[in-house]
Design a protein around this motif. Structure first.
Motif, mmCIF file in Angstrom:
data_model
loop_
_atom_site.group_PDB
_atom_site.id
_atom_site.type_symbol
_atom_site.label_atom_id
_atom_site.label_comp_id
_atom_site.label_asym_id
_atom_site.label_seq_id
_atom_site.Cartn_x
_atom_site.Cartn_y
_atom_site.Cartn_z
ATOM 1 N N ILE A 31 7.341 48.226 -20.459
ATOM 2 C CA ILE A 31 6.751 48.210 -19.196
ATOM 3 C C ILE A 31 5.242 47.321 -19.034
ATOM 4 C CG2 ILE A 31 5.362 49.718 -17.384
ATOM 5 C CD1 ILE A 31 7.384 51.767 -18.312
ATOM 6 N N MET A 32 4.591 47.490 -20.400
ATOM 7 C CA MET A 32 3.335 46.822 -20.472
ATOM 8 C C MET A 32 3.412 45.444 -20.579
ATOM 9 S SD MET A 32 0.878 48.908 -20.397
ATOM 10 C CE MET A 32 -0.567 48.281 -21.157
ATOM 11 N N ALA A 33 4.758 44.967 -21.352
ATOM 12 C CA ALA A 33 5.002 43.425 -21.210
ATOM 13 C C ALA A 33 5.171 42.944 -20.032
ATOM 14 C CB ALA A 33 6.406 43.289 -22.241
ATOM 15 N N ALA A 34 6.145 43.510 -19.336
ATOM 16 C CA ALA A 34 6.244 43.283 -17.815
ATOM 17 C C ALA A 34 5.118 43.225 -17.013
ATOM 18 C CB ALA A 34 7.514 43.902 -17.417
ATOM 19 N N GLN A 35 4.421 43.897 -17.144
ATOM 20 C CA GLN A 35 3.042 43.858 -16.317
ATOM 21 C C GLN A 35 2.102 42.788 -16.840
ATOM 22 O OE1 GLN A 35 0.723 47.554 -16.455
ATOM 23 N NE2 GLN A 35 -1.011 46.663 -15.855
ATOM 24 N N HIS A 36 2.091 42.665 -18.164
ATOM 25 C CA HIS A 36 1.153 41.426 -18.496
ATOM 26 C C HIS A 36 1.689 40.151 -18.521
ATOM 27 C CE1 HIS A 36 -1.082 44.639 -21.311
ATOM 28 N NE2 HIS A 36 -1.664 44.718 -20.127
ATOM 29 N N GLY A 37 3.101 40.233 -18.790
ATOM 30 C CA GLY A 37 3.799 38.771 -18.538
ATOM 31 C C GLY A 37 3.227 37.960 -20.008
ATOM 32 N N THR A 71 0.095 28.402 -15.824
ATOM 33 C CA THR A 71 0.413 29.234 -14.647
ATOM 34 C C THR A 71 0.852 30.648 -14.726
ATOM 35 O OG1 THR A 71 2.837 28.146 -14.444
ATOM 36 C CG2 THR A 71 0.823 26.934 -13.199
ATOM 37 N N GLY A 72 0.652 31.192 -16.179
ATOM 38 C CA GLY A 72 1.071 32.274 -16.369
ATOM 39 C C GLY A 72 0.104 33.435 -16.239
ATOM 40 N N LYS A 73 0.397 34.577 -16.828
ATOM 41 C CA LYS A 73 -0.626 35.827 -16.564
ATOM 42 C C LYS A 73 -1.645 35.981 -17.755
ATOM 43 C CE LYS A 73 2.329 38.613 -13.686
ATOM 44 N NZ LYS A 73 3.107 39.931 -13.570
ATOM 45 N N GLN A 74 -1.307 35.213 -18.765
ATOM 46 C CA GLN A 74 -1.938 35.316 -20.148
ATOM 47 C C GLN A 74 -2.823 34.141 -20.741
ATOM 48 O OE1 GLN A 74 -2.351 38.363 -21.342
ATOM 49 N NE2 GLN A 74 -1.534 39.317 -19.685
ATOM 50 N N HIS A 75 -3.827 34.410 -21.380
ATOM 51 C CA HIS A 75 -4.254 33.187 -22.276
ATOM 52 C C HIS A 75 -3.321 32.658 -23.073
ATOM 53 C CE1 HIS A 75 -8.064 34.719 -20.848
ATOM 54 N NE2 HIS A 75 -8.543 35.556 -21.935
ATOM 55 N N GLY A 76 -3.484 31.186 -23.118
ATOM 56 C CA GLY A 76 -2.582 30.605 -23.957
ATOM 57 C C GLY A 76 -3.335 29.857 -25.019
ATOM 58 N N LEU A 125 -7.532 25.377 -28.481
ATOM 59 C CA LEU A 125 -8.128 25.530 -27.301
ATOM 60 C C LEU A 125 -7.734 26.885 -26.444
ATOM 61 C CD1 LEU A 125 -9.362 24.485 -24.356
ATOM 62 C CD2 LEU A 125 -7.067 23.197 -24.205
ATOM 63 N N VAL A 126 -8.432 27.666 -25.683
ATOM 64 C CA VAL A 126 -7.748 28.636 -25.153
ATOM 65 C C VAL A 126 -7.820 28.248 -23.748
ATOM 66 C CG1 VAL A 126 -8.352 31.237 -24.439
ATOM 67 C CG2 VAL A 126 -9.013 30.575 -26.625
ATOM 68 N N LEU A 127 -6.450 28.340 -23.059
ATOM 69 C CA LEU A 127 -6.405 28.053 -21.585
ATOM 70 C C LEU A 127 -6.042 29.194 -20.931
ATOM 71 C CD1 LEU A 127 -6.272 25.611 -19.936
ATOM 72 C CD2 LEU A 127 -3.840 25.470 -20.413
ATOM 73 N N LYS A 128 -7.145 29.616 -20.072
ATOM 74 C CA LYS A 128 -6.878 30.921 -19.357
ATOM 75 C C LYS A 128 -5.947 30.640 -18.236
ATOM 76 C CE LYS A 128 -11.627 32.374 -20.521
ATOM 77 N NZ LYS A 128 -13.014 32.908 -19.746
ATOM 78 N N PRO A 129 -5.184 31.983 -17.880
ATOM 79 C CA PRO A 129 -4.540 31.818 -16.478
ATOM 80 C C PRO A 129 -5.086 30.963 -15.263
ATOM 81 C CG PRO A 129 -4.749 34.150 -17.656
ATOM 82 C CD PRO A 129 -5.556 33.342 -18.163
ATOM 83 N N SER A 130 -4.183 30.399 -14.811
ATOM 84 C CA SER A 130 -4.618 29.501 -13.414
ATOM 85 C C SER A 130 -5.695 28.394 -13.971
ATOM 86 C CB SER A 130 -5.119 30.440 -12.419
ATOM 87 O OG SER A 130 -4.262 31.375 -12.043
ATOM 88 N N LYS A 131 -5.852 28.117 -15.193
ATOM 89 C CA LYS A 131 -7.028 26.982 -15.400
ATOM 90 C C LYS A 131 -6.106 25.915 -15.908
ATOM 91 C CE LYS A 131 -10.586 29.492 -14.419
ATOM 92 N NZ LYS A 131 -11.464 29.241 -13.444
ATOM 93 N N THR A 132 -6.882 24.603 -15.972
ATOM 94 C CA THR A 132 -6.358 23.386 -16.339
ATOM 95 C C THR A 132 -7.417 22.649 -17.347
ATOM 96 O OG1 THR A 132 -5.447 23.171 -14.307
ATOM 97 C CG2 THR A 132 -5.966 21.040 -15.311
ATOM 98 N N ALA A 133 -6.738 22.192 -18.305
ATOM 99 C CA ALA A 133 -7.501 21.085 -19.270
ATOM 100 C C ALA A 133 -6.806 19.914 -19.257
ATOM 101 C CB ALA A 133 -7.457 21.918 -20.687
ATOM 102 N N VAL A 134 -7.681 19.024 -19.032
ATOM 103 C CA VAL A 134 -7.275 17.456 -18.689
ATOM 104 C C VAL A 134 -7.400 16.946 -20.040
ATOM 105 C CG1 VAL A 134 -7.761 15.458 -17.567
ATOM 106 C CG2 VAL A 134 -8.203 17.530 -16.344
ATOM 107 N N LEU A 135 -6.283 16.050 -20.394
ATOM 108 C CA LEU A 135 -6.219 15.253 -21.652
ATOM 109 C C LEU A 135 -6.487 13.942 -21.236
ATOM 110 C CD1 LEU A 135 -2.955 16.932 -23.297
ATOM 111 C CD2 LEU A 135 -5.704 17.857 -23.291
#
Length: 400
Positions: A25-31, A65-70, A110-120
């Motif tokens: 359930i937590m996995a589905a909620q957090h994505g 575009t996910g729900k979690q930091h990448g 690099l930590v890329l937060k949800p809904s954020k963009t990093a330009v290369l």
């Protein structure tokens, strides 16, 4: 006897099913994170060339575009060959993170937060005689390694390009010219009365196997030994060798499952850090801490997980939490913290403390000699050691 044993097995089985279901359930909620290069938004195509060499660059955004930091651990680029056409040319292809420019070719995690963009910015250089017809259409591969809630992922993105789409650069295609502000540090705003209390000490990059006593001898002047000595917990852990390259950590299904119980800002939301927490405290203790923490949250309590799991687990840093080259390492908490600081006091006469501070004004005095906590928290509130590449793991604090 068999009845009670059967009941116990049944209870354990029910409990295991509920624990597994809660994790799902937590996995589905957090994505998870969803990181990709948006090939539809390539911009800034620029070129300079003569008969024997060519340089060009373009910008392309990394998106989450996910729900979690990448956590993007590595990113590289290469010109895709066309048989043997380019084999005698000198070709370099590099990737620059425009939000954290480096000239040395190193990709800093690099930590890329949800809904954020990093330009290369992707820069391609070709030296030696070549035919422009060979670049009428060409392809650059960008290769990335990253993870979020799950295990490490590898992604190759093909960027299809055509020379006709590039326009002549108005300035030299040179890193220093393109990024004139790279390396300039912004002064942090610190109240004068607090700033006057601290003396950040710049050191070399501390490495595993070094001795704290040697570092103090080298960098702390005799006249400064009337101050309080503090060191960042990650720096002490590094010289103690308590660091683990992320590819050498192999999380199993349990570590992945347990990581879903934590908010994404926690290091333990990473299966790699969770695996090291399990190695440090023991899997059963971590499971018990998760369960007790969940119960505590249900009744309005916080912090129960860390009270059960222990202080050593609270200070684990996931990748990107420390300056390079340890941005690709899981950094544990220091060992024998109290003894280490007592040894410093015995050898130097200075009171000493291990500090975990950040730019959010959160200060955790992990251990100390003497009754100094309130003074240390006030002096370190604005994190004079910094969260970046300041190389000031030692901060001397003037006594009040």
């Amino acid at each position: 006897m068999l009845f009670y044993l059967a009941c116990a097995i049944g209870v354990i089985a029910i409990f295991a099913v509920l624990f597994y279901a809660a994790g799902r359930i937590m996995a589905a909620q957090h994505g998870d994170c969803n990181i990709f290069l948006d090939t539809e938004e390539i911009s800034e195509r620029r070129i300079e060339k003569d008969g024997t060499s060519m340089k060009l660059y373009f910008d392309i955004p990394f998106k989450n575009t996910g729900k979690q930091h990448g956590l993007i651990i590595d990113c590289d680029a290469r010109l895709q060959p066309k048989g043997d056409i380019f084999r005698f040319n000198e070709i370099s292809c590099r990737v620059i993170n425009k939000s954290n420019v480096r000239f040395d070719g190193y990709w800093e995690g690099l930590v890329l937060k949800p809904s954020k963009t990093a330009v290369l910015r992707v820069i391609l250089s070709v030296a030696g005689k070549f035919n422009e017809e060979d670049f009428e259409n060409f392809t650059v591969d960008i290769l990335a390694r990253y993870y979020g809630r799950g295990l490490m992922k590898f992604k190759r993105t093909e960027i299809k390009l055509a020379l006709k789409d590039f326009v002549k650069s108005e300035s030299p295609i040179d890193l220093a010219a393109m990024f004139p502000d790279a390396g300039k540090k912004q002064e942090r705003e610190v109240p004068a009365d607090i700033k006057s209390l601290t003396v950040p000490v710049r050191t070399h990059i501390l490495m595993p196997g070094e001795k704290l006593s040697d570092i103090i001898e080298k960098y702390v002047k005799p006249e400064e030994r009337k101050h309080i000595f503090t060191i960042a917990e990650s720096a002490l852990a590094i010289i103690q060798g308590r660091v683990y390259y992320v590819d050498d950590v192999n999380p199993g299904p349990l570590a992945v499952h347990l990581s879903h119980f934590f908010k994404m800002d926690s290091s333990l939301s990473s299966p790699y850090s969770m695996k090291k927490a399990m190695d440090e405290a023991g899997a059963l203790r971590i499971i018990a801490a998760v369960i007790i923490g969940m119960i505590g949250r249900c009744i309005g309590r916080s912090g129960d997980f860390y009270r059960v799991a222990g202080k050593d687990v609270t200070v684990i840093d996931d990748c990107t939490g420390t300056l390079p080259p340890f941005d690709k390492y899981i950094v544990m908490g220091p060992a024998d913290m109290k003894k280490e600081m007592e040894r410093v006091k015995e050898e130097t006469g200075m009171d000493a403390a291990i500090i975990d501070a950040n730019d959010l004004h959160k200060v955790d005095v992990l251990t100390q000699t003497g009754d100094l906590k309130a003074h240390l928290e006030r002096a370190m509130e604005y994190n004079p050691a910094g969260n970046g590449n300041e190389q000031t793991p030692i901060v001397l604090i003037k006594k009040s």
